[in-house]
Design a protein around this motif. Structure first.
Motif, PDB file in Angstrom:
ATOM      1  N   ILE A  46       9.549 -18.392  14.739  1.00 21.37           N
ATOM      2  CA  ILE A  46       8.422 -17.498  14.996  1.00 21.37           C
ATOM      3  C   ILE A  46       8.360 -16.390  13.945  1.00 21.37           C
ATOM      4  O   ILE A  46       7.326 -16.113  13.373  1.00 21.37           O
ATOM      5  CB  ILE A  46       8.527 -16.893  16.410  1.00 21.37           C
ATOM      6  N   GLU A  47       9.527 -15.804  13.654  1.00 26.68           N
ATOM      7  CA  GLU A  47       9.547 -14.739  12.657  1.00 26.68           C
ATOM      8  C   GLU A  47       9.086 -15.257  11.305  1.00 26.68           C
ATOM      9  O   GLU A  47       8.370 -14.586  10.590  1.00 26.68           O
ATOM     10  CB  GLU A  47      10.954 -14.162  12.534  1.00 26.68           C
ATOM     11  N   HIS A  48       9.529 -16.478  11.016  1.00 25.54           N
ATOM     12  CA  HIS A  48       9.149 -17.066   9.730  1.00 25.54           C
ATOM     13  C   HIS A  48       7.641 -17.264   9.657  1.00 25.54           C
ATOM     14  O   HIS A  48       7.024 -16.973   8.643  1.00 25.54           O
ATOM     15  CB  HIS A  48       9.877 -18.403   9.567  1.00 25.54           C
ATOM     16  N   GLU A  49       7.073 -17.720  10.771  1.00 23.98           N
ATOM     17  CA  GLU A  49       5.624 -17.947  10.784  1.00 23.98           C
ATOM     18  C   GLU A  49       4.852 -16.657  10.567  1.00 23.98           C
ATOM     19  O   GLU A  49       3.884 -16.613   9.813  1.00 23.98           O
ATOM     20  CB  GLU A  49       5.204 -18.589  12.108  1.00 23.98           C
ATOM     21  N   ILE A  50       5.301 -15.593  11.241  1.00 28.44           N
ATOM     22  CA  ILE A  50       4.635 -14.291  11.078  1.00 28.44           C
ATOM     23  C   ILE A  50       4.766 -13.819   9.641  1.00 28.44           C
ATOM     24  O   ILE A  50       3.820 -13.344   9.034  1.00 28.44           O
ATOM     25  CB  ILE A  50       5.231 -13.247  12.039  1.00 28.44           C
ATOM     26  N   ARG A  51       5.955 -14.014   9.107  1.00 26.36           N
ATOM     27  CA  ARG A  51       6.210 -13.592   7.730  1.00 26.36           C
ATOM     28  C   ARG A  51       5.282 -14.320   6.754  1.00 26.36           C
ATOM     29  O   ARG A  51       4.686 -13.699   5.877  1.00 26.36           O
ATOM     30  CB  ARG A  51       7.672 -13.887   7.386  1.00 26.36           C
ATOM     31  N   VAL A  52       5.152 -15.604   6.956  1.00 20.72           N
ATOM     32  CA  VAL A  52       4.271 -16.395   6.096  1.00 20.72           C
ATOM     33  C   VAL A  52       2.831 -15.919   6.234  1.00 20.72           C
ATOM     34  O   VAL A  52       2.106 -15.767   5.253  1.00 20.72           O
ATOM     35  CB  VAL A  52       4.374 -17.896   6.444  1.00 20.72           C
ATOM     36  N   LYS A  53       2.436 -15.630   7.477  1.00 21.93           N
ATOM     37  CA  LYS A  53       1.068 -15.191   7.729  1.00 21.93           C
ATOM     38  C   LYS A  53       0.811 -13.820   7.093  1.00 21.93           C
ATOM     39  O   LYS A  53      -0.219 -13.605   6.466  1.00 21.93           O
ATOM     40  CB  LYS A  53       0.838 -15.113   9.248  1.00 21.93           C
ATOM     41  N   VAL A  54       1.770 -12.920   7.270  1.00 23.89           N
ATOM     42  CA  VAL A  54       1.628 -11.582   6.682  1.00 23.89           C
ATOM     43  C   VAL A  54       1.587 -11.672   5.159  1.00 23.89           C
ATOM     44  O   VAL A  54       0.775 -11.017   4.505  1.00 23.89           O
ATOM     45  CB  VAL A  54       2.778 -10.652   7.140  1.00 23.89           C
ATOM     46  N   ASP A  55       2.450 -12.519   4.609  1.00 24.37           N
ATOM     47  CA  ASP A  55       2.463 -12.712   3.155  1.00 24.37           C
ATOM     48  C   ASP A  55       1.106 -13.171   2.647  1.00 24.37           C
ATOM     49  O   ASP A  55       0.599 -12.682   1.647  1.00 24.37           O
ATOM     50  CB  ASP A  55       3.524 -13.755   2.767  1.00 24.37           C
ATOM     51  N   LYS A  56       0.530 -14.111   3.377  1.00 20.18           N
ATOM     52  CA  LYS A  56      -0.771 -14.653   2.992  1.00 20.18           C
ATOM     53  C   LYS A  56      -1.829 -13.554   3.042  1.00 20.18           C
ATOM     54  O   LYS A  56      -2.633 -13.404   2.126  1.00 20.18           O
ATOM     55  CB  LYS A  56      -1.118 -15.804   3.953  1.00 20.18           C
TER      56      LYS A  56
ATOM     57  N   ALA B  84       5.293  -0.393   9.330  1.00 19.64           N
ATOM     58  CA  ALA B  84       6.381  -0.214   8.355  1.00 19.64           C
ATOM     59  C   ALA B  84       6.877  -1.569   7.847  1.00 19.64           C
ATOM     60  O   ALA B  84       7.260  -1.699   6.680  1.00 19.64           O
ATOM     61  CB  ALA B  84       7.516   0.565   8.990  1.00 19.64           C
ATOM     62  N   GLN B  85       6.862  -2.573   8.733  1.00 20.67           N
ATOM     63  CA  GLN B  85       7.303  -3.921   8.329  1.00 20.67           C
ATOM     64  C   GLN B  85       6.332  -4.512   7.306  1.00 20.67           C
ATOM     65  O   GLN B  85       6.745  -5.145   6.346  1.00 20.67           O
ATOM     66  CB  GLN B  85       7.379  -4.843   9.545  1.00 20.67           C
ATOM     67  N   VAL B  86       5.039  -4.297   7.554  1.00 17.96           N
ATOM     68  CA  VAL B  86       4.029  -4.792   6.623  1.00 17.96           C
ATOM     69  C   VAL B  86       4.176  -4.080   5.280  1.00 17.96           C
ATOM     70  O   VAL B  86       4.177  -4.705   4.223  1.00 17.96           O
ATOM     71  CB  VAL B  86       2.607  -4.552   7.186  1.00 17.96           C
ATOM     72  N   ALA B  87       4.348  -2.749   5.341  1.00 18.03           N
ATOM     73  CA  ALA B  87       4.456  -1.954   4.114  1.00 18.03           C
ATOM     74  C   ALA B  87       5.695  -2.362   3.315  1.00 18.03           C
ATOM     75  O   ALA B  87       5.642  -2.462   2.090  1.00 18.03           O
ATOM     76  CB  ALA B  87       4.504  -0.472   4.455  1.00 18.03           C
ATOM     77  N   ALA B  88       6.792  -2.632   4.024  1.00 19.40           N
ATOM     78  CA  ALA B  88       8.035  -3.011   3.344  1.00 19.40           C
ATOM     79  C   ALA B  88       7.872  -4.356   2.642  1.00 19.40           C
ATOM     80  O   ALA B  88       8.323  -4.539   1.507  1.00 19.40           O
ATOM     81  CB  ALA B  88       9.178  -3.073   4.340  1.00 19.40           C
ATOM     82  N   ARG B  89       7.211  -5.280   3.323  1.00 23.08           N
ATOM     83  CA  ARG B  89       6.969  -6.599   2.721  1.00 23.08           C
ATOM     84  C   ARG B  89       6.040  -6.450   1.504  1.00 23.08           C
ATOM     85  O   ARG B  89       6.227  -7.102   0.483  1.00 23.08           O
ATOM     86  CB  ARG B  89       6.345  -7.524   3.772  1.00 23.08           C
ATOM     87  N   ALA B  90       5.046  -5.579   1.658  1.00 26.24           N
ATOM     88  CA  ALA B  90       4.110  -5.334   0.562  1.00 26.24           C
ATOM     89  C   ALA B  90       4.854  -4.773  -0.651  1.00 26.24           C
ATOM     90  O   ALA B  90       4.579  -5.168  -1.787  1.00 26.24           O
ATOM     91  CB  ALA B  90       3.015  -4.372   1.007  1.00 26.24           C
TER      92      ALA B  90
END
Lengths: 69, 114
Positions: A46-56, B84-90
């Motif tokens: 699940i975390e990976h999916e969110i991460r991929v989505k946020v990255d996109k 903060a998680q979004v900003a850190a990834r950014a």
């Protein structure tokens, strides 16, 4: 009784014991594994999916709003 | 003679006016500031002055960061995670997108040149 019959019986018995031994052992190994790791894997997925989505979404954002990125 | 002077005055006035109108357009852009090493990507996902700052630079930084914050907030809300998680990834992704010679902040907050 012919000597061949004895040999055959011996082989059969060996096979029988062998398979019984395998049958007795294999489940013990398989049963040990489950419960906890499955939950962990699910969380990771699940975390990976969110991460991929946020990255996109971030990549799209960087392209869309060039003035601020 | 006096007509000549007033024409000169008018000309100067026009020149000043042109400069005044042209100035906002010539305000430094993010890309320019980054390539000149004035601002860098902070490890927070926002930009910051690398060394000394000027009012013009501060204005750019505030403007850019406010807009970024809004975008990060929208992504955070859509994915139900912390901003903060979004900003850190950014921050990570932005660092990798920089051109050679541009500045970014490492994990300890030190400025590094790519």
């Amino acid at each position: 009784m012919k000597p061949g019959t004895f040999k055959q019986t011996a082989v059969c018995l060996a096979l029988l014991f062998g398979s019984a031994f395998m049958a007795a052992c294999t489940p013990t190994v398989a049963v040990q594994a489950p419960s906890e790791p499955i939950t962990v894997n699910l969380n990771v997925k699940i975390e990976h999916e969110i991460r991929v989505k946020v990255d996109k979404e971030l990549d799209d954002l960087f392209d869309d709003k060039e003035g601020i990125f | 003679m006096s007509a000549n002077v007033s024409i000169k005055k008018l000309f100067n006035g026009l020149l000043a006016l042109t400069l005044l109108i042209a100035l906002p357009a010539s305000a430094i852009t993010l890309k320019e500031a980054q390539s000149q090493g004035l601002v860098g990507e902070a490890n927070s996902g926002y930009i910051a002055a690398v060394q000394s700052s000027t009012p013009e630079l501060e204005k750019l930084i505030t403007e850019v960061n406010n807009k970024r914050k809004q975008e990060y907030a929208a992504i955070a809300q859509r994915n139900n995670i912390d901003i903060a998680q979004v900003a850190a990834r950014a921050a990570e992704k932005l660092e990798s997108r920089l051109s050679k010679g541009e500045f970014y902040q490492d994990n300890l907050g030190r400025w590094q040149q790519k």
